[in-house]
Design a protein around this motif. Sequence first.
Motif, PDB file in Angstrom:
ATOM      1  N   UNK A  31      17.919  32.586 -21.530  1.00 34.75           N
ATOM      2  CA  UNK A  31      18.829  33.057 -20.483  1.00 34.75           C
ATOM      3  C   UNK A  31      20.253  32.573 -20.713  1.00 34.75           C
ATOM      4  N   UNK A  32      20.403  31.457 -21.382  1.00 32.89           N
ATOM      5  CA  UNK A  32      21.738  30.923 -21.667  1.00 32.89           C
ATOM      6  C   UNK A  32      22.521  31.847 -22.603  1.00 32.89           C
ATOM      7  N   UNK A  33      21.829  32.697 -23.324  1.00 32.07           N
ATOM      8  CA  UNK A  33      22.481  33.613 -24.257  1.00 32.07           C
ATOM      9  C   UNK A  33      22.923  34.929 -23.609  1.00 32.07           C
ATOM     10  N   UNK A  34      22.518  35.170 -22.371  1.00 31.18           N
ATOM     11  CA  UNK A  34      22.848  36.453 -21.743  1.00 31.18           C
ATOM     12  C   UNK A  34      24.344  36.750 -21.699  1.00 31.18           C
ATOM     13  N   UNK A  35      25.211  35.807 -21.353  1.00 27.54           N
ATOM     14  CA  UNK A  35      26.648  36.144 -21.354  1.00 27.54           C
ATOM     15  C   UNK A  35      27.142  36.592 -22.729  1.00 27.54           C
ATOM     16  N   UNK A  36      26.718  35.916 -23.781  1.00 24.08           N
ATOM     17  CA  UNK A  36      27.134  36.301 -25.123  1.00 24.08           C
ATOM     18  C   UNK A  36      26.550  37.658 -25.514  1.00 24.08           C
ATOM     19  N   UNK A  37      25.296  37.897 -25.133  1.00 21.53           N
ATOM     20  CA  UNK A  37      24.677  39.189 -25.427  1.00 21.53           C
ATOM     21  C   UNK A  37      25.412  40.317 -24.714  1.00 21.53           C
ATOM     22  N   UNK A  38      25.754  40.081 -23.454  1.00 21.63           N
ATOM     23  CA  UNK A  38      26.479  41.107 -22.693  1.00 21.63           C
ATOM     24  C   UNK A  38      27.845  41.378 -23.321  1.00 21.63           C
ATOM     25  N   UNK A  39      28.540  40.316 -23.721  1.00 23.06           N
ATOM     26  CA  UNK A  39      29.843  40.497 -24.365  1.00 23.06           C
ATOM     27  C   UNK A  39      29.705  41.295 -25.652  1.00 23.06           C
ATOM     28  N   UNK A  40      28.688  40.993 -26.439  1.00 25.81           N
ATOM     29  CA  UNK A  40      28.460  41.730 -27.688  1.00 25.81           C
ATOM     30  C   UNK A  40      28.156  43.194 -27.396  1.00 25.81           C
ATOM     31  N   UNK A  41      27.308  43.445 -26.407  1.00 30.08           N
ATOM     32  CA  UNK A  41      26.957  44.827 -26.058  1.00 30.08           C
ATOM     33  C   UNK A  41      28.180  45.592 -25.585  1.00 30.08           C
ATOM     34  N   UNK A  42      29.029  44.956 -24.792  1.00 34.85           N
ATOM     35  CA  UNK A  42      30.248  45.619 -24.321  1.00 34.85           C
ATOM     36  C   UNK A  42      31.190  45.916 -25.487  1.00 34.85           C
ATOM     37  N   UNK A  43      31.302  44.983 -26.422  1.00 35.47           N
ATOM     38  CA  UNK A  43      32.170  45.203 -27.585  1.00 35.47           C
ATOM     39  C   UNK A  43      31.656  46.364 -28.432  1.00 35.47           C
ATOM     40  N   UNK A  44      30.357  46.427 -28.610  1.00 36.12           N
ATOM     41  CA  UNK A  44      29.765  47.527 -29.381  1.00 36.12           C
ATOM     42  C   UNK A  44      29.966  48.846 -28.622  1.00 36.12           C
ATOM     43  N   UNK A  45      29.738  48.822 -27.318  1.00 35.83           N
ATOM     44  CA  UNK A  45      29.896  50.033 -26.500  1.00 35.83           C
ATOM     45  C   UNK A  45      31.309  50.601 -26.604  1.00 35.83           C
ATOM     46  N   UNK A  46      32.280  49.715 -26.718  1.00 34.02           N
ATOM     47  CA  UNK A  46      33.674  50.158 -26.802  1.00 34.02           C
ATOM     48  C   UNK A  46      33.958  50.907 -28.098  1.00 34.02           C
ATOM     49  N   UNK A  47      33.115  50.745 -29.096  1.00 33.34           N
ATOM     50  CA  UNK A  47      33.345  51.417 -30.379  1.00 33.34           C
ATOM     51  C   UNK A  47      32.525  52.689 -30.530  1.00 33.34           C
ATOM     52  N   UNK A  48      31.637  52.960 -29.596  1.00 30.84           N
ATOM     53  CA  UNK A  48      30.760  54.139 -29.692  1.00 30.84           C
ATOM     54  C   UNK A  48      31.433  55.333 -29.022  1.00 30.84           C
ATOM     55  N   UNK A  49      31.559  56.423 -29.735  1.00 35.47           N
ATOM     56  CA  UNK A  49      32.153  57.622 -29.143  1.00 35.47           C
ATOM     57  C   UNK A  49      31.214  58.820 -29.204  1.00 35.47           C
ATOM     58  N   UNK A  50      29.937  58.574 -29.326  1.00 40.48           N
ATOM     59  CA  UNK A  50      28.982  59.666 -29.360  1.00 40.48           C
ATOM     60  C   UNK A  50      28.036  59.599 -28.221  1.00 40.48           C
TER      61      UNK A  50
END
Length: 50
Positions: A31-50
């Motif tokens: 659970x301690x990794x959730x903030x980092x996972x969310x940040x990574x997912x948001x960063x990846x989402x920002x690069x997806x245009x499909x």
Amino acid sequence: MAVPVRNSDGKVVAGVAVHAPLTRMRPEQGLEYLPQLRNAAEAISATIDW
């Protein structure tokens, strides 16, 4: 632990996860990794245009 990666329409298109054997990481520790996972997912989402 895993979080979704969404495209610009909000559709789940992938996931980001961390996992390990219980002898190395208890679920509470994961659970301690959730903030980092969310940040990574948001960063990846920002690069997806499909």
